[in-house]
Motif scaffolding. Structure first.
Motif, PDB file in Angstrom:
ATOM      1  N   GLY A  50      -0.547   5.218  -4.979  1.00 45.05           N
ATOM      2  CA  GLY A  50      -1.363   5.551  -3.921  1.00 45.05           C
ATOM      3  C   GLY A  50      -2.871   6.258  -4.479  1.00 45.05           C
ATOM      4  O   GLY A  50      -3.036   6.151  -5.656  1.00 45.05           O
ATOM      5  N   GLN A  51      -3.598   6.285  -3.562  1.00 45.30           N
ATOM      6  CA  GLN A  51      -4.904   6.999  -3.943  1.00 45.30           C
ATOM      7  C   GLN A  51      -5.103   8.223  -4.145  1.00 45.30           C
ATOM      8  O   GLN A  51      -6.186   8.798  -4.840  1.00 45.30           O
ATOM      9  CB  GLN A  51      -5.945   6.756  -2.495  1.00 45.30           C
ATOM     10  CG  GLN A  51      -5.784   7.763  -1.542  1.00 45.30           C
ATOM     11  CD  GLN A  51      -4.814   7.954  -0.767  1.00 45.30           C
ATOM     12  OE1 GLN A  51      -3.706   7.083  -0.948  1.00 45.30           O
ATOM     13  NE2 GLN A  51      -4.666   8.853   0.124  1.00 45.30           N
TER      14      GLN A  51
ATOM     15  N   SER B 207      -0.928  11.597   1.584  1.00 47.13           N
ATOM     16  CA  SER B 207      -1.484  12.706   2.395  1.00 47.13           C
ATOM     17  C   SER B 207      -0.699  14.133   2.367  1.00 47.13           C
ATOM     18  O   SER B 207       0.463  14.218   1.919  1.00 47.13           O
ATOM     19  CB  SER B 207      -1.456  12.074   3.836  1.00 47.13           C
ATOM     20  OG  SER B 207      -0.103  12.018   4.516  1.00 47.13           O
TER      21      SER B 207
ATOM     22  N   THR C  31       9.145   6.249   3.605  1.00 45.65           N
ATOM     23  CA  THR C  31       8.003   7.316   3.262  1.00 45.65           C
ATOM     24  C   THR C  31       9.064   8.384   2.322  1.00 45.65           C
ATOM     25  O   THR C  31      10.019   8.508   2.289  1.00 45.65           O
ATOM     26  CB  THR C  31       7.842   8.170   4.592  1.00 45.65           C
ATOM     27  OG1 THR C  31       6.936   7.268   5.408  1.00 45.65           O
ATOM     28  CG2 THR C  31       6.738   9.135   4.277  1.00 45.65           C
TER      29      THR C  31
ATOM     30  N   THR D 279      -4.074  12.909  -3.444  1.00 43.64           N
ATOM     31  CA  THR D 279      -4.433  13.569  -2.558  1.00 43.64           C
ATOM     32  C   THR D 279      -4.667  14.929  -3.256  1.00 43.64           C
ATOM     33  O   THR D 279      -3.781  15.483  -4.055  1.00 43.64           O
ATOM     34  CB  THR D 279      -3.226  13.656  -1.440  1.00 43.64           C
ATOM     35  OG1 THR D 279      -3.847  14.710  -0.373  1.00 43.64           O
ATOM     36  CG2 THR D 279      -2.101  14.184  -1.902  1.00 43.64           C
TER      37      THR D 279
ATOM     38  N   GLN E  73       0.916  -1.144   0.103  1.00 40.18           N
ATOM     39  CA  GLN E  73      -0.141   0.050   0.089  1.00 40.18           C
ATOM     40  C   GLN E  73       0.885   1.187   0.086  1.00 40.18           C
ATOM     41  O   GLN E  73       1.839   1.209   0.698  1.00 40.18           O
ATOM     42  CB  GLN E  73      -0.932  -0.020   1.187  1.00 40.18           C
ATOM     43  CG  GLN E  73      -2.134  -0.852   1.224  1.00 40.18           C
ATOM     44  CD  GLN E  73      -3.001  -0.734   2.255  1.00 40.18           C
ATOM     45  OE1 GLN E  73      -2.559  -0.443   3.294  1.00 40.18           O
ATOM     46  NE2 GLN E  73      -4.410  -0.720   1.966  1.00 40.18           N
TER      47      GLN E  73
ATOM     48  N   GLN F 243       0.294   5.223   0.820  1.00 39.21           N
ATOM     49  CA  GLN F 243      -0.831   6.307   1.414  1.00 39.21           C
ATOM     50  C   GLN F 243      -0.163   7.749   1.157  1.00 39.21           C
ATOM     51  O   GLN F 243       0.635   8.045   1.872  1.00 39.21           O
ATOM     52  CB  GLN F 243      -1.143   5.832   3.044  1.00 39.21           C
ATOM     53  CG  GLN F 243      -2.087   6.765   3.496  1.00 39.21           C
ATOM     54  CD  GLN F 243      -3.262   6.574   3.235  1.00 39.21           C
ATOM     55  OE1 GLN F 243      -3.756   5.328   2.937  1.00 39.21           O
ATOM     56  NE2 GLN F 243      -4.008   7.390   3.002  1.00 39.21           N
TER      57      GLN F 243
ATOM     58  N   TYR G  28      -0.533  11.922  -6.940  1.00 34.52           N
ATOM     59  CA  TYR G  28      -0.602  10.575  -6.677  1.00 34.52           C
ATOM     60  C   TYR G  28       0.911  10.421  -6.649  1.00 34.52           C
ATOM     61  O   TYR G  28       1.599  10.746  -7.204  1.00 34.52           O
ATOM     62  CB  TYR G  28      -1.105   9.801  -7.915  1.00 34.52           C
ATOM     63  CG  TYR G  28      -2.448  10.104  -8.248  1.00 34.52           C
ATOM     64  CD1 TYR G  28      -2.794  10.964  -9.163  1.00 34.52           C
ATOM     65  CD2 TYR G  28      -3.561   9.202  -7.874  1.00 34.52           C
ATOM     66  CE1 TYR G  28      -4.218  10.967  -9.323  1.00 34.52           C
ATOM     67  CE2 TYR G  28      -4.842   9.239  -7.932  1.00 34.52           C
ATOM     68  CZ  TYR G  28      -5.200  10.389  -8.910  1.00 34.52           C
ATOM     69  OH  TYR G  28      -6.359  10.532  -9.359  1.00 34.52           O
TER      70      TYR G  28
ATOM     71  N   CYS H 215       4.085  10.199   1.202  1.00 33.20           N
ATOM     72  CA  CYS H 215       3.718   8.976   0.653  1.00 33.20           C
ATOM     73  C   CYS H 215       4.296   7.865   1.506  1.00 33.20           C
ATOM     74  O   CYS H 215       5.548   7.526   1.431  1.00 33.20           O
ATOM     75  CB  CYS H 215       4.159   8.836  -0.713  1.00 33.20           C
ATOM     76  SG  CYS H 215       3.793   7.338  -1.273  1.00 33.20           S
TER      77      CYS H 215
END
Length: 125
Positions: free
Chosen positions: A116-117, A6, A77, A119, A2, A4, A94, A21
């Protein structure tokens, strides 16, 4: 595996944001971490990337000198520090990760295996 992303938000032109990330599920120490963005009605475009082993970076011309990509290997990260933001930077950002990506391919979205999803970053004028 995953990713993530933000850190997005609303900021005035000239302001700054830092995107994060966070990767989980495997060790990404040998991966390339990339940032891409997609504005409404436009195709996804490359923003910046960093090869975590060696620290090589690449930037789109439109963000060079304003954005900085870096990573904390101990935390798996990656970050994108964005300064002097402009309204045209408004997009969904992304993060992506891939292994075995050569330097000349760091700008190619199809080279990345994991995404990632996204932001949202909105820059007001």
């Amino acid at each position: 595996v995953q990713l993530q992303a933000s850190g997005g938000g609303l900021v005035q032109a000239g302001g700054s944001l830092r995107l994060s990330c966070a990767a989980s599920g495997r060790t990404f120490s040998s991966y390339v971490m990339g940032w891409f963005r997609q504005a409404p009605g436009k195709e996804r475009e490359f923003v910046a990337a960093i090869r975590r082993r060696g620290g090589n970076t690449d930037y789109a011309d439109s963000v060079k000198g304003r954005f900085t990509v870096f990573s904390e290997n101990a935390k798996d990260t990656a970050y994108l520090r964005m300064n002097s933001l402009k309204p045209e930077d408004t997009a969904v950002y992304y993060c992506a990760a891939g292994s075995g990506i050569i330097l000349s391919a760091m700008r190619m979205s199809r080279a990345y295996e994991f995404w990632g999803q996204g932001t949202q970053v909105t820059v007001s004028s």
